[in-house]
Design a protein around this motif. Structure first.
Motif, PDB file in Angstrom:
ATOM      1  N   ASP A 103      38.508 -64.560  55.522  1.00  0.00           N
ATOM      2  CA  ASP A 103      38.308 -65.984  55.830  1.00  0.00           C
ATOM      3  C   ASP A 103      39.311 -66.440  56.884  1.00  0.00           C
ATOM      4  OD1 ASP A 103      36.253 -66.314  53.918  1.00  0.00           O
ATOM      5  OD2 ASP A 103      37.734 -66.611  52.324  1.00  0.00           O
ATOM      6  N   ILE A 104      40.555 -66.071  56.654  1.00  0.00           N
ATOM      7  CA  ILE A 104      41.618 -66.485  57.580  1.00  0.00           C
ATOM      8  C   ILE A 104      41.349 -65.905  58.967  1.00  0.00           C
ATOM      9  CG2 ILE A 104      44.102 -66.534  57.984  1.00  0.00           C
ATOM     10  CD1 ILE A 104      43.138 -67.997  55.422  1.00  0.00           C
ATOM     11  N   LYS A 105      40.952 -64.626  59.002  1.00  0.00           N
ATOM     12  CA  LYS A 105      40.667 -63.978  60.281  1.00  0.00           C
ATOM     13  C   LYS A 105      39.535 -64.698  61.011  1.00  0.00           C
ATOM     14  CE  LYS A 105      39.535 -59.467  62.291  1.00  0.00           C
ATOM     15  NZ  LYS A 105      39.224 -58.040  61.999  1.00  0.00           N
ATOM     16  N   GLU A 106      38.510 -65.077  60.259  1.00  0.00           N
ATOM     17  CA  GLU A 106      37.367 -65.763  60.854  1.00  0.00           C
ATOM     18  C   GLU A 106      37.766 -67.097  61.469  1.00  0.00           C
ATOM     19  OE1 GLU A 106      33.202 -67.904  59.357  1.00  0.00           O
ATOM     20  OE2 GLU A 106      34.181 -66.405  58.083  1.00  0.00           O
ATOM     21  N   PHE A 107      38.676 -67.811  60.803  1.00  0.00           N
ATOM     22  CA  PHE A 107      39.025 -69.158  61.254  1.00  0.00           C
ATOM     23  C   PHE A 107      40.179 -69.180  62.258  1.00  0.00           C
ATOM     24  CE2 PHE A 107      37.077 -70.416  57.047  1.00  0.00           C
ATOM     25  CZ  PHE A 107      35.950 -70.982  57.614  1.00  0.00           C
ATOM     26  N   ARG A 124      34.840 -80.855  63.293  1.00  0.00           N
ATOM     27  CA  ARG A 124      34.015 -79.726  62.860  1.00  0.00           C
ATOM     28  C   ARG A 124      34.858 -78.573  62.286  1.00  0.00           C
ATOM     29  NH1 ARG A 124      28.820 -77.966  64.529  1.00  0.00           N
ATOM     30  NH2 ARG A 124      28.847 -79.455  66.250  1.00  0.00           N
ATOM     31  N   PRO A 125      35.945 -78.136  62.954  1.00  0.00           N
ATOM     32  CA  PRO A 125      36.737 -77.032  62.396  1.00  0.00           C
ATOM     33  C   PRO A 125      37.282 -77.348  61.003  1.00  0.00           C
ATOM     34  CG  PRO A 125      37.347 -77.430  64.676  1.00  0.00           C
ATOM     35  CD  PRO A 125      36.467 -78.556  64.269  1.00  0.00           C
ATOM     36  N   ALA A 126      37.780 -78.572  60.837  1.00  0.00           N
ATOM     37  CA  ALA A 126      38.361 -78.963  59.544  1.00  0.00           C
ATOM     38  C   ALA A 126      37.322 -78.878  58.437  1.00  0.00           C
ATOM     39  CB  ALA A 126      38.921 -80.376  59.631  1.00  0.00           C
ATOM     40  N   PHE A 127      36.109 -79.326  58.716  1.00  0.00           N
ATOM     41  CA  PHE A 127      35.075 -79.342  57.685  1.00  0.00           C
ATOM     42  C   PHE A 127      34.513 -77.944  57.417  1.00  0.00           C
ATOM     43  CE2 PHE A 127      35.571 -83.779  57.925  1.00  0.00           C
ATOM     44  CZ  PHE A 127      34.969 -84.338  56.807  1.00  0.00           C
ATOM     45  N   GLU A 128      34.483 -77.106  58.428  1.00  0.00           N
ATOM     46  CA  GLU A 128      34.072 -75.716  58.199  1.00  0.00           C
ATOM     47  C   GLU A 128      35.031 -75.034  57.227  1.00  0.00           C
ATOM     48  OE1 GLU A 128      33.267 -73.101  61.439  1.00  0.00           O
ATOM     49  OE2 GLU A 128      32.177 -74.625  62.578  1.00  0.00           O
ATOM     50  N   ILE A 129      36.313 -75.230  57.471  1.00  0.00           N
ATOM     51  CA  ILE A 129      37.336 -74.617  56.606  1.00  0.00           C
ATOM     52  C   ILE A 129      37.259 -75.203  55.202  1.00  0.00           C
ATOM     53  CG2 ILE A 129      39.828 -74.400  56.229  1.00  0.00           C
ATOM     54  CD1 ILE A 129      40.099 -74.373  59.339  1.00  0.00           C
ATOM     55  N   PHE A 130      37.094 -76.519  55.110  1.00  0.00           N
ATOM     56  CA  PHE A 130      37.052 -77.162  53.799  1.00  0.00           C
ATOM     57  C   PHE A 130      35.825 -76.704  53.012  1.00  0.00           C
ATOM     58  CE2 PHE A 130      36.276 -80.610  50.761  1.00  0.00           C
ATOM     59  CZ  PHE A 130      37.543 -80.755  50.212  1.00  0.00           C
ATOM     60  N   ASN A 131      34.705 -76.569  53.671  1.00  0.00           N
ATOM     61  CA  ASN A 131      33.496 -76.121  52.978  1.00  0.00           C
ATOM     62  C   ASN A 131      33.650 -74.691  52.470  1.00  0.00           C
ATOM     63  OD1 ASN A 131      31.900 -78.473  53.093  1.00  0.00           O
ATOM     64  ND2 ASN A 131      31.298 -78.044  55.205  1.00  0.00           N
ATOM     65  N   ARG A 132      34.357 -73.843  53.224  1.00  0.00           N
ATOM     66  CA  ARG A 132      34.613 -72.491  52.744  1.00  0.00           C
ATOM     67  C   ARG A 132      35.536 -72.525  51.516  1.00  0.00           C
ATOM     68  NH1 ARG A 132      34.435 -67.767  55.504  1.00  0.00           N
ATOM     69  NH2 ARG A 132      32.648 -68.832  56.460  1.00  0.00           N
ATOM     70  N   TYR A 133      36.512 -73.412  51.553  1.00  0.00           N
ATOM     71  CA  TYR A 133      37.403 -73.571  50.393  1.00  0.00           C
ATOM     72  C   TYR A 133      36.591 -73.963  49.156  1.00  0.00           C
ATOM     73  CZ  TYR A 133      40.527 -76.044  47.203  1.00  0.00           C
ATOM     74  OH  TYR A 133      41.161 -76.498  46.071  1.00  0.00           O
ATOM     75  N   ARG A 134      35.635 -74.874  49.327  1.00  0.00           N
ATOM     76  CA  ARG A 134      34.805 -75.287  48.189  1.00  0.00           C
ATOM     77  C   ARG A 134      33.948 -74.128  47.688  1.00  0.00           C
ATOM     78  NH1 ARG A 134      31.104 -79.446  49.519  1.00  0.00           N
ATOM     79  NH2 ARG A 134      31.136 -80.310  47.423  1.00  0.00           N
ATOM     80  N   GLU A 135      33.468 -73.303  48.590  1.00  0.00           N
ATOM     81  CA  GLU A 135      32.708 -72.113  48.174  1.00  0.00           C
ATOM     82  C   GLU A 135      33.566 -71.201  47.310  1.00  0.00           C
ATOM     83  OE1 GLU A 135      31.047 -69.994  51.473  1.00  0.00           O
ATOM     84  OE2 GLU A 135      30.282 -71.822  52.424  1.00  0.00           O
ATOM     85  N   ARG A 136      34.793 -70.956  47.792  1.00  0.00           N
ATOM     86  CA  ARG A 136      35.686 -70.070  47.044  1.00  0.00           C
ATOM     87  C   ARG A 136      36.079 -70.711  45.702  1.00  0.00           C
ATOM     88  NH1 ARG A 136      33.772 -66.440  49.617  1.00  0.00           N
ATOM     89  NH2 ARG A 136      34.647 -65.695  51.590  1.00  0.00           N
TER      90      ARG A 136
END
Length: 713
Positions: A103-107, A124-136
């Motif tokens: 995940d970190i590598k991707e972002f 957009r970047p902030a929300f992409e990261i936050f949505n991944r956090y919610r998935e995890r």
């Protein structure tokens, strides 16, 4: 200090224009999540969140406000883009339990351009990261529920395993296998903690199932605003820990923590990982009167009344926890606590009667303390100041009897002088500050004239606050007693007394809060930003370092956990050119002898011996970051810790000729019974630190006036 909102204005038109010129985001920002939700279907994956146009404008607004008006000057460039990136991931996953290394590598593609994104309102970047956090987060919850459903008896508590509690500097989880192994250990630790708190497996299974289902429900209820606030604060707090963005909901009451401090139990709370942590206790509030709740304690459960069932609040949103804790005046709330001072894993139940904090109950109080024996006896006046308060409303209305710290202390000093005191102690322990005006005026009671504090603003201009009254109310020997929870206005007063050589400063190093904040409205929410810094008249800052006592006492507050220096990105201690002031005769020559006599006294003082032993005990166990997951070994550790703790308590009781406790439960019951009494009933003679402070002052008085005792006969 107040600053005009106009000075910080950045028009919405400018914000919109900058967004338009930098990015073509109209279609993107029109994808706004609905404010109305149907009932969540928890069987479905959590839906992705999207930013709003108002949030984009607010982000640009915040960037400009901080650039132009913050005390700390930071360039929003590539180097700080990386800091924002790291800060955001730390905010979301400080303990590195969710994100994978992949995940970190991707972002990392965003690592060097978050600065440009913020300037242009690109979220957009902030929300992409936050949505991944919610998935995890969802994956973790569902995995935990799967393990619980399989049966907690399947967890092997005989296996030699440990859990690293502090993973802040650990590597990111390399794959799903390592991730799930960590989650399994975390679940095992939770189950074992509950087992050792006398809960049955069936009860634990039910409680944890409910906890994780509630977390899943809250995850589904997460709003776009939650993501935006977390992200923006990852940026704002690079300036300093007191610079914060408040969403419209939080801005409505200014701060949910402050609203709790005004009505309920009188405590300021914040979220930390999955826990609700106590930051400070409001003087004279219900929690302060009860006497058990302390800064650093973690609230894990809340119950209503004497018989209400405890509701688990681990992982619950702060505002939801606050709603459970608040209630009508006179009603009882019971908190299940993991005490900051307990290393044995045992939770405690603290009952607190809800009430409103009354100004008159925060008032300064006086006492007389007699120290010394025979011809060395001295009468010491003690004034306890819990806060620097002023009733602005009554003062502005012209009420001649309006309450304020300075007016109350002036009155108390005049009463003490009539009682023929030989010296005075100003007790500022646990005083978190308050009115700068009152700190200035209180200083004026003890000096003829001169500056009391310097305030340096974001433009580098320095202004000196002056003693408004040339008359000294008290000019005799004096001590100021402080500890780690003495902050802000307390530090201004103590620092002035030390610089003017007007009083000895005794106790513990103070908090170190030496900055000024103001609130500025935005198109969407509010921004609290640091705009000035306090300096003592000697040019030293109170920021970060606090006030260093002339004679120090052992402290149970760990500076790594409590105090400005423990906060990330705290502004540093600095010095400026001192202002002109007329200090009195230096106290440095008398301090070595006073320290020597103090050391002799406490060498066999049971209370100081006890305090030092307790401090060593905390150092030994509180620093542990690894816990045993083998039940037998965990029990042995806890037994050893509790036996050592009991031995420390009983050594004090033995020294005082009191009956030893049979176990820690007996001690805790007695403490609960004592705490149920009003703290004001406590006599000054029962406060070991206050008594020793009086003894030191008595020694000083006798060096100045050997005839003290004869004068009192």
């Amino acid at each position: 200090m107040r600053f005009s909102p106009k000075a910080f204005h950045f028009s919405l038109c400018q914000a919109r224009r900058q967004i338009h010129l930098t990015f073509s985001l109209l279609a993107f920002f029109l994808l706004i999540t609905s404010g109305v939700r149907a009932a969540e279907d928890l069987s479905q994956p959590v839906p992705a969140l999207k930013p709003t146009l108002n949030q984009a404008i607010a982000s640009v607004n915040v960037v400009q406000l901080l650039k132009n008006n913050s005390y700390e000057k930071l360039s929003l460039d590539q180097s700080n883009s990386e800091k924002i990136f790291n800060s955001y991931f730390d905010t979301l996953d400080r303990n590195r339990s969710f994100f994978l290394a992949s995940d970190i590598k991707e972002f990392t593609k965003y690592q060097n351009n978050l600065d440009d994104a913020l300037k242009g309102g690109n979220l957009r970047p902030a929300f992409e990261i936050f949505n991944r956090y919610r998935e995890r987060s969802e994956e973790r919850i569902r995995y935990m529920l799967k393990l619980i459903n399989a049966g907690l008896d399947e967890l092997d508590f005989k296996k030699d395993e440990t859990l690293e509690l502090d993973r802040e500097k650990a590597d990111w989880l390399k794959d799903t296998k390592e991730q799930q192994d960590l989650w399994r250990r975390q679940l095992k630790d939770s189950v074992l903690s509950m087992k050792l708190n006398d809960k049955k497996i069936s009860e634990i299974s039910e409680l944890l199932t409910k906890r994780f289902n509630n977390q899943l429900r809250r995850l589904h209820q997460t709003r776009s605003e939650d993501a935006f606030q977390l992200y923006l604060n990852s940026y704002t707090q690079l300036y300093d820990p007191h610079t914060q963005y408040f969403s419209p909901q939080r801005a409505e009451n200014f701060d949910i923590n402050m609203s709790l401090s005004l009505e309920g139990i009188g405590a300021v709370l914040q979220s930390e990982d999955e826990y609700t942590k106590v930051i400070s206790i409001v003087p004279a509030g219900p929690a302060d009167k009860a006497g058990q709740l302390k800064p650093g304690d973690k609230i894990i459960g809340v119950a209503q009344g004497n018989d209400g069932k405890i509701e688990d609040v681990v992982g619950m949103r702060l505002d939801e926890v606050v709603k459970l804790i608040r209630g009508a005046k006179g009603t009882l709330v019971r908190l299940e606590i993991i005490p900051s001072s307990a290393s044995d894993g045992k939770t405690r139940i603290y009952p607190i009667s809800r009430d409103k904090v009354k100004l008159e109950e925060q008032s300064a109080q006086k006492n007389i303390l007699e120290v010394g024996k025979g011809d060395k006896k001295a009468r010491i006046g003690v004034i306890d100041i819990p806060a620097f308060y002023i009733d602005f409303k009554a003062a502005q209305a012209g009420d001649p009897n309006y309450k304020s710290t300075t007016r109350d202390v002036r009155k108390l000093i005049n009463e003490l002088k009539k009682e023929k005191i030989d010296g005075l102690v100003i007790d500022l322990r646990n005083n978190g500050g308050g009115s700068l005006q009152e700190a200035n005026q209180l200083t004026g009671l003890f000096i003829p004239k001169g500056p009391t504090v310097l305030v340096k603003d974001s433009r580098g201009r320095t202004e000196a606050q002056q003693d408004p009254d040339p008359k000294e109310v008290y000019d005799g020997p004096m001590v100021v007693l402080i500890n780690r929870l003495s902050a802000s206005a307390s530090e201004i007063f103590a620092g002035a007394m030390q610089d003017y050589q007007r009083a000895l400063i005794i106790g513990g190093q103070s908090f170190g809060k030496g900055t000024v904040q103001t609130i500025q409205p935005l198109n969407h929410g509010q921004l609290k930003l640091t705009v000035a810094k306090f300096y003592r008249v000697s040019g030293q800052s109170t920021q970060n370092r606090g006030v260093i006592p002339d004679i120090s006492y052992p402290s149970l507050f760990d500076p790594k956990d409590i105090g400005e220096s423990s906060l990330p990105n705290a502004l540093p201690y600095t010095e400026i050119k001192p202002t002109q002031y007329a200090a009195l005769k230096p106290l440095a020559p008398v301090i070595p002898e006073l320290t020597k006599e103090h050391a002799k006294r406490i060498a066999d003082n049971p209370d100081f011996i006890y305090l030092n032993k307790l401090r060593e005990y905390q150092k030994q166990f509180d620093g542990r970051t690894v816990v045993q997951l083998n039940e037998k070994k965990r029990k042995q550790e806890i037994t050893s810790m509790r036996e050592e703790r009991l031995a420390i308590e009983n050594s004090l009781r033995k020294a005082k000729g009191e009956k030893p406790y049979k176990n820690l439960e007996e001690l805790e019951k007695e403490q609960t019974d004592k705490y149920s009494q009003n703290k004001k009933d406590k006599k000054p003679e029962e406060d070991a630190l206050l008594v020793e402070t009086g003894e030191i002052l008595g020694d000083w008085i006798r060096t100045k006036n050997p005839m003290v005792a004869k004068n009192n006969q």
